[in-house]
Design an enzyme around this catalytic site. Structure first.
Site, PDB file in Angstrom:
ATOM      1  N   CYS A  78       0.824  -1.206   0.000  1.00 49.71           N
ATOM      2  CA  CYS A  78       0.000   0.000   0.000  1.00 49.71           C
ATOM      3  C   CYS A  78       0.865   1.266   0.000  1.00 49.71           C
ATOM      4  CB  CYS A  78      -1.008  -0.049   1.140  1.00 49.71           C
ATOM      5  SG  CYS A  78      -2.442   0.986   0.803  1.00 49.71           S
ATOM      6  N   HIS A 163      -3.492  -4.612   1.938  1.00 54.57           N
ATOM      7  CA  HIS A 163      -2.982  -4.815   3.300  1.00 54.57           C
ATOM      8  C   HIS A 163      -2.999  -6.294   3.679  1.00 54.57           C
ATOM      9  CE1 HIS A 163      -2.711  -0.681   5.059  1.00 54.57           C
ATOM     10  NE2 HIS A 163      -3.423  -0.421   3.967  1.00 54.57           N
ATOM     11  N   GLU A 165      -1.520  -7.741   6.031  1.00 61.26           N
ATOM     12  CA  GLU A 165      -1.440  -7.934   7.486  1.00 61.26           C
ATOM     13  C   GLU A 165      -2.815  -7.852   8.138  1.00 61.26           C
ATOM     14  OE1 GLU A 165      -0.962  -5.243   5.894  1.00 61.26           O
ATOM     15  OE2 GLU A 165      -1.490  -3.494   7.110  1.00 61.26           O
TER      16      GLU A 165
HETATM   17  N1  GLN Z   1      -3.811   6.504   0.663  1.00 64.30           N
HETATM   18  C1  GLN Z   1      -2.557   6.277   1.324  1.00 64.30           C
HETATM   19  C2  GLN Z   1      -1.465   7.152   0.743  1.00 64.30           C
HETATM   20  O1  GLN Z   1      -1.646   7.719  -0.289  1.00 64.30           O
HETATM   21  C3  GLN Z   1      -2.144   4.832   1.243  1.00 64.30           C
HETATM   22  C4  GLN Z   1      -3.189   3.992   1.907  1.00 64.30           C
HETATM   23  C5  GLN Z   1      -2.680   2.858   2.702  1.00 64.30           C
HETATM   24  O2  GLN Z   1      -1.489   2.617   2.881  1.00 64.30           O
HETATM   25  N2  GLN Z   1      -3.630   2.144   3.250  1.00 64.30           N
HETATM   26  O3  GLN Z   1      -0.432   7.272   1.315  1.00 64.30           O
END
Ligand code: GLN
Length: 187
Positions: A78, A163, A165
């Site tokens: 992410c 994610h 985790e």
């Molecule tokens: N939207 C977040 C960002 O741009 C990333 C989202 C996440 O890690 N769950 O940093």
């Protein structure tokens, strides 16, 4: 086998728990010296702007680049995917698009088939997730959502837009630890 989890911000504690469950020794990484002797590194989800500020504050950008350049496996999830891209740490040959699924789709789940993961599809939890907008020729796309790449590999670099985790499925962490094990075996 000691694996680091970047612990400036975000979901690092949950990653550490999964990795420990799978038998790895885990070290939280907050300053450059914490990278010494690590066999692999997880860049967790969180908020990429905050994470960027933390990396600048601690002088971690160059040490993280050097760590990745040493060939040690890096797993970005992410916001961690965003941090590795061309516009952030420039470690991986991808461009991420932040919050790509739109404001109205802040979070959702999907079943993803990975070519190198056995068994049923991986249940993926997406939270304000990015997708991979562009990838260089050395990047293998592993999974997509509606044609948008959400998982990729470039040699020892492995990124996913969701994610792992937050689900009970530990297969992607286990896959990363396999890479770490073979890296340790080679060095
Ligand atoms: N939207 C977040 C960002 O741009 C990333 C989202 C996440 O890690 N769950 O940093």
């Amino acid at each position: 086998m000691t694996v680091g989890v970047l612990a400036l911000q975000g979901d690092f504690a949950a990653h550490a728990r999964v990795l420990e469950e799978l038998g790895a020794d885990v070290r939280e990484v907050r300053v450059p010296a914490d990278l010494d002797g690590l066999d692999g590194l997880v860049m967790p989800g969180g908020e990429s702007t905050t994470m960027t500020l933390g990396i600048e504050r601690e002088g971690l950008a160059e040490p993280l680049r050097a760590f990745a350049a040493s060939g040690a496996p890096v797993f970005g999830t992410c916001a961690g995917l965003i941090m590795l891209d061309r516009e952030h740490l420039q470690i991986m040959d991808i461009t991420a698009r932040r919050n790509a699924f739109g404001r109205q789709v802040r979070s959702f789940e999907a079943d993803l088939e990975f070519p190198d993961i056995e068994g049923p599809p991986v249940r993926a939890v997406f939270i304000r997730a990015p997708w991979i907008e562009d990838a260089g020729p050395g990047v293998e796309i592993l999974a997509d959502v509606d044609g948008h790449p959400v998982a990729a590999r470039e040699g020892h670099l492995f990124v996913i837009a969701f994610h792992p985790e937050l689900s009970d499925d530990t297969r992607l962490h286990a896959r990363f630890l396999e890479d770490v094990r073979s890296h340790v075996g080679r060095s």
